[in-house]
Design an enzyme around this catalytic site. Sequence first.
Site, PDB file in Angstrom:
ATOM      1  N   ASP A  14      -6.231   4.385 103.317  1.00  0.00           N
ATOM      2  CA  ASP A  14      -6.800   3.074 103.361  1.00  0.00           C
ATOM      3  C   ASP A  14      -6.858   2.358 105.160  1.00  0.00           C
ATOM      4  N   ARG A  36      10.876   2.750 108.305  1.00  0.00           N
ATOM      5  CA  ARG A  36      11.461   4.430 107.173  1.00  0.00           C
ATOM      6  C   ARG A  36      11.814   4.962 108.611  1.00  0.00           C
ATOM      7  N   ASP A  59       7.638  -6.026 107.363  1.00  0.00           N
ATOM      8  CA  ASP A  59       7.429  -5.398 106.031  1.00  0.00           C
ATOM      9  C   ASP A  59       7.191  -6.616 105.136  1.00  0.00           C
ATOM     10  N   LEU A  81      -3.517  -4.556 102.870  1.00  0.00           N
ATOM     11  CA  LEU A  81      -3.172  -3.576 102.267  1.00  0.00           C
ATOM     12  C   LEU A  81      -1.832  -2.443 101.465  1.00  0.00           C
ATOM     13  N   ALA A  82      -0.456  -3.491 101.901  1.00  0.00           N
ATOM     14  CA  ALA A  82       0.326  -2.801 102.039  1.00  0.00           C
ATOM     15  C   ALA A  82       0.804  -2.896 100.278  1.00  0.00           C
ATOM     16  N   ALA A  83       1.581  -2.037  99.679  1.00  0.00           N
ATOM     17  CA  ALA A  83       1.251  -1.895  98.109  1.00  0.00           C
ATOM     18  C   ALA A  83       2.620  -0.986  97.963  1.00  0.00           C
ATOM     19  N   GLN A  84       3.386  -0.862  96.740  1.00  0.00           N
ATOM     20  CA  GLN A  84       3.611   0.123  96.597  1.00  0.00           C
ATOM     21  C   GLN A  84       2.105   0.378  95.444  1.00  0.00           C
ATOM     22  N   SER A  85       1.873   2.114  95.770  1.00  0.00           N
ATOM     23  CA  SER A  85       0.664   1.899  94.462  1.00  0.00           C
ATOM     24  C   SER A  85      -0.001   2.946  93.805  1.00  0.00           C
ATOM     25  N   THR A 126      -7.954  -4.802  92.753  1.00  0.00           N
ATOM     26  CA  THR A 126      -7.434  -3.240  92.382  1.00  0.00           C
ATOM     27  C   THR A 126      -8.531  -2.955  90.657  1.00  0.00           C
ATOM     28  N   GLU A 128      -7.047  -1.441  88.378  1.00  0.00           N
ATOM     29  CA  GLU A 128      -6.121  -1.491  87.146  1.00  0.00           C
ATOM     30  C   GLU A 128      -5.999  -2.397  86.660  1.00  0.00           C
ATOM     31  N   TYR A 150       1.950  -2.175  88.268  1.00  0.00           N
ATOM     32  CA  TYR A 150       1.408  -2.160  89.421  1.00  0.00           C
ATOM     33  C   TYR A 150      -0.009  -2.859  88.854  1.00  0.00           C
ATOM     34  N   LYS A 154      -0.939  -6.594  91.042  1.00  0.00           N
ATOM     35  CA  LYS A 154      -1.675  -7.061  91.942  1.00  0.00           C
ATOM     36  C   LYS A 154      -2.881  -8.461  91.321  1.00  0.00           C
TER      37      LYS A 154
HETATM   38  P1  NAP Z   1      -1.508   4.155  99.979  1.00  0.00           P
HETATM   39  O1  NAP Z   1      -1.502   5.322 100.356  1.00  0.00           O
HETATM   40  O2  NAP Z   1      -0.252   4.457  99.221  1.00  0.00           O
HETATM   41  O3  NAP Z   1      -0.752   3.167 101.199  1.00  0.00           O
HETATM   42  C1  NAP Z   1       0.159   2.231 101.239  1.00  0.00           C
HETATM   43  C2  NAP Z   1       0.762   1.355 101.936  1.00  0.00           C
HETATM   44  O4  NAP Z   1       1.494   0.944 101.821  1.00  0.00           O
HETATM   45  C3  NAP Z   1       1.326   1.946 103.299  1.00  0.00           C
HETATM   46  O5  NAP Z   1       1.196   2.255 104.471  1.00  0.00           O
HETATM   47  C4  NAP Z   1       2.960   2.150 102.739  1.00  0.00           C
HETATM   48  O6  NAP Z   1       4.264   2.580 104.089  1.00  0.00           O
HETATM   49  C5  NAP Z   1       2.795   0.222 102.980  1.00  0.00           C
HETATM   50  N1  NAP Z   1       3.894  -0.612 102.191  1.00  0.00           N
HETATM   51  C6  NAP Z   1       4.696  -0.412 101.449  1.00  0.00           C
HETATM   52  N2  NAP Z   1       5.804  -1.015 101.205  1.00  0.00           N
HETATM   53  C7  NAP Z   1       5.772  -1.825 101.887  1.00  0.00           C
HETATM   54  C8  NAP Z   1       6.214  -2.439 102.281  1.00  0.00           C
HETATM   55  N3  NAP Z   1       7.360  -3.728 102.075  1.00  0.00           N
HETATM   56  N4  NAP Z   1       5.897  -3.791 103.553  1.00  0.00           N
HETATM   57  C9  NAP Z   1       5.282  -3.372 104.445  1.00  0.00           C
HETATM   58  N5  NAP Z   1       3.768  -2.109 103.833  1.00  0.00           N
HETATM   59  C10 NAP Z   1       4.523  -1.511 102.726  1.00  0.00           C
HETATM   60  O7  NAP Z   1      -2.075   3.473  99.597  1.00  0.00           O
HETATM   61  P2  NAP Z   1      -4.402   3.169  99.804  1.00  0.00           P
HETATM   62  O8  NAP Z   1      -4.409   4.282  99.232  1.00  0.00           O
HETATM   63  O9  NAP Z   1      -3.946   3.239 101.518  1.00  0.00           O
HETATM   64  O10 NAP Z   1      -4.095   1.701  98.890  1.00  0.00           O
HETATM   65  C11 NAP Z   1      -4.264   0.757 100.538  1.00  0.00           C
HETATM   66  C12 NAP Z   1      -3.979  -0.130  99.416  1.00  0.00           C
HETATM   67  O11 NAP Z   1      -5.511  -0.636  98.382  1.00  0.00           O
HETATM   68  C13 NAP Z   1      -3.035  -0.874  98.448  1.00  0.00           C
HETATM   69  O12 NAP Z   1      -2.711  -2.079  98.194  1.00  0.00           O
HETATM   70  C14 NAP Z   1      -3.492  -0.056  96.860  1.00  0.00           C
HETATM   71  O13 NAP Z   1      -2.351  -0.624  96.039  1.00  0.00           O
HETATM   72  C15 NAP Z   1      -5.037  -1.096  96.733  1.00  0.00           C
HETATM   73  N6  NAP Z   1      -5.770   0.057  96.353  1.00  0.00           N
HETATM   74  C16 NAP Z   1      -6.019   0.888  96.039  1.00  0.00           C
HETATM   75  C17 NAP Z   1      -6.742   2.028  95.705  1.00  0.00           C
HETATM   76  C18 NAP Z   1      -7.280   3.511  95.722  1.00  0.00           C
HETATM   77  O14 NAP Z   1      -7.800   3.968  94.666  1.00  0.00           O
HETATM   78  N7  NAP Z   1      -6.859   3.655  96.657  1.00  0.00           N
HETATM   79  C19 NAP Z   1      -8.017   1.017  94.489  1.00  0.00           C
HETATM   80  C20 NAP Z   1      -7.495  -0.222  94.675  1.00  0.00           C
HETATM   81  C21 NAP Z   1      -6.340  -0.843  95.089  1.00  0.00           C
HETATM   82  P3  NAP Z   1       4.944   3.621 103.510  1.00  0.00           P
HETATM   83  O15 NAP Z   1       4.406   5.025 103.507  1.00  0.00           O
HETATM   84  O16 NAP Z   1       5.659   3.331 105.070  1.00  0.00           O
HETATM   85  O17 NAP Z   1       5.486   2.829 102.538  1.00  0.00           O
HETATM   86  N1  GDD Z   2      -0.838  11.310  89.163  1.00  0.00           N
HETATM   87  C1  GDD Z   2      -1.633  12.241  88.469  1.00  0.00           C
HETATM   88  N2  GDD Z   2      -1.006  13.116  88.470  1.00  0.00           N
HETATM   89  N3  GDD Z   2      -2.671  11.065  87.613  1.00  0.00           N
HETATM   90  C2  GDD Z   2      -2.844  12.096  86.669  1.00  0.00           C
HETATM   91  C3  GDD Z   2      -2.166  13.592  86.677  1.00  0.00           C
HETATM   92  C4  GDD Z   2      -0.967  13.657  86.954  1.00  0.00           C
HETATM   93  O1  GDD Z   2      -0.296  14.524  87.063  1.00  0.00           O
HETATM   94  N4  GDD Z   2      -2.420  13.816  85.280  1.00  0.00           N
HETATM   95  C5  GDD Z   2      -3.654  13.003  85.042  1.00  0.00           C
HETATM   96  N5  GDD Z   2      -3.811  12.324  85.654  1.00  0.00           N
HETATM   97  C6  GDD Z   2      -4.790  10.620  85.263  1.00  0.00           C
HETATM   98  C7  GDD Z   2      -3.872   9.354  85.376  1.00  0.00           C
HETATM   99  O2  GDD Z   2      -2.870   8.969  83.927  1.00  0.00           O
HETATM  100  C8  GDD Z   2      -4.239   8.629  85.733  1.00  0.00           C
HETATM  101  O3  GDD Z   2      -5.594   8.166  84.552  1.00  0.00           O
HETATM  102  C9  GDD Z   2      -6.034   9.367  86.667  1.00  0.00           C
HETATM  103  O4  GDD Z   2      -5.068  10.603  86.478  1.00  0.00           O
HETATM  104  C10 GDD Z   2      -5.558   8.842  88.108  1.00  0.00           C
HETATM  105  O5  GDD Z   2      -4.664   8.629  88.235  1.00  0.00           O
HETATM  106  P1  GDD Z   2      -3.975   8.547  89.433  1.00  0.00           P
HETATM  107  O6  GDD Z   2      -4.664   9.442  90.401  1.00  0.00           O
HETATM  108  O7  GDD Z   2      -2.523   8.788  89.884  1.00  0.00           O
HETATM  109  O8  GDD Z   2      -4.780   6.527  89.732  1.00  0.00           O
HETATM  110  P2  GDD Z   2      -4.494   4.958  88.892  1.00  0.00           P
HETATM  111  O9  GDD Z   2      -5.526   5.564  88.494  1.00  0.00           O
HETATM  112  O10 GDD Z   2      -3.454   5.910  88.267  1.00  0.00           O
HETATM  113  O11 GDD Z   2      -4.697   4.834  90.526  1.00  0.00           O
HETATM  114  C11 GDD Z   2      -4.926   4.641  91.719  1.00  0.00           C
HETATM  115  O12 GDD Z   2      -6.464   4.019  91.957  1.00  0.00           O
HETATM  116  C12 GDD Z   2      -6.264   3.007  91.390  1.00  0.00           C
HETATM  117  C13 GDD Z   2      -7.094   1.812  91.096  1.00  0.00           C
HETATM  118  O13 GDD Z   2      -7.876   1.686  89.938  1.00  0.00           O
HETATM  119  C14 GDD Z   2      -4.190   4.329  92.652  1.00  0.00           C
HETATM  120  O14 GDD Z   2      -4.676   4.505  94.497  1.00  0.00           O
HETATM  121  C15 GDD Z   2      -3.570   2.514  92.215  1.00  0.00           C
HETATM  122  O15 GDD Z   2      -2.938   2.288  93.382  1.00  0.00           O
HETATM  123  C16 GDD Z   2      -5.048   1.950  92.883  1.00  0.00           C
HETATM  124  O16 GDD Z   2      -5.323   0.333  92.506  1.00  0.00           O
END
Ligand code: NAP
Ligand code: GDD
Length: 323
Positions: A14, A36, A59, A81-85, A126, A128, A150, A154
Amino acid sequence: MTQSALVTGISGQDGAYLAKLLLGKGYEVYGLLPRRATDTLWRLRELGVERDVRLIDGDVTDLSSLIRAIEQSKAGEIYNLAAQSFVGTSWRQPLLTTQVSGVGAANVLEAVRLVSPTSRFYQASTSEMFGLVQAERQDESTPFYPRSPYGVAKLYAHWMTVNYRESFGLHASSGILFNHESPLRGIEFVTRKVTDAVARIKTGRQKELRLGNIDAQRDWGFAGDYVQAMWLMLQQANGDDYVIATGRTTTVRDMCSIAFSHVGLNYKDHVVLDPELLRPAEVDVLLGNPDKARQALGWTASTRLDQLITMMVDADMRRVDKA
Ligand code: NAP
Ligand code: GDD
């Protein structure tokens, strides 16, 4: 005057799309970059904006680095947007996830309050947080029931955002975003794991794809659409909370079917169910109701799941061809 924005998590999926969007609108974009050992800028590079963003070493677990970043950037808009996501990792590293995804947000809010309380703040919340869903379609008033460390972290960050808005009058918004994907998605998430495997299987580099719960359902959208909603939230007169979703849900199984059939394969011939990949507690189904975002922000998801997944498969086919 040129506006500036500070984005934490700029190297993530993002972060890269948001940086590109803001640069296109004429912002000076600053990104907080944690140290990193390896290069983490590939997404910014793929979008052609690596040289246009100004990176600040910092950080979210280090308050003083956030204070410095806000002072240096003079950002009027701060996107956290930072997270262990990755949900799966959050059971194996629950305390790190709490520190980064939960307390990290509180650190950013504190830095905003101390240094620049008139700046506008966005928190990446999120779906989640809904976890064991308490309503068929989840909206801003649906009770939360997180199912992973997670999700719990959040939820703390979400309530801190609400609390700083109510306590200190910060313009703080929480975007409750449902899953959103793209060719820049991390390989550990299920859509990208599938589209990468499809490309490898199609080109003879891989035989099978091991997955966990393929009956799980997600409301999947395109990340490029979702970062527009983040920006729109910070353009409103007041901070608020918004659900951002497509309003449609699909099983992992059907998402696989779309991906494999795009290259003429049947997922049933390649997907192997692996109990090791099941989670300790699962979020079975997510389905968002984005009515408020449509009415208040004029935002709707414009990319269908089949368009998104075929875009991702095509990108992964190009990547494996080049490798
Ligand atoms: P992502 O690709 O995992 O990116 C996370 C970012 O956070 C990376 O740039 C990571 O850097 C950075 N980060 C991790 N630890 C950090 C720290 N201690 N200090 C500063 N930066 C740090 O996640 P994304 O999919 O872009 O999502 C962006 C945000 O939206 C996250 O907060 C996520 O939880 C939230 N979110 C995502 C979704 C989704 O479906 N994508 C949905 C709802 C909410 P490194 O790679 O260097 O660790
Ligand atoms: N990753 C993964 N790997 N997921 C799997 C697998 C697999 O091999 N097999 C089945 N799944 C199922 C997971 O159990 C989950 O129900 C679904 O696929 C989606 O998994 P992820 O793509 O890992 O995403 P998430 O829904 O757990 O979390 C993502 O979406 C959240 C918003 O609802 C992440 O981006 C989170 O950071 C975000 O907040």
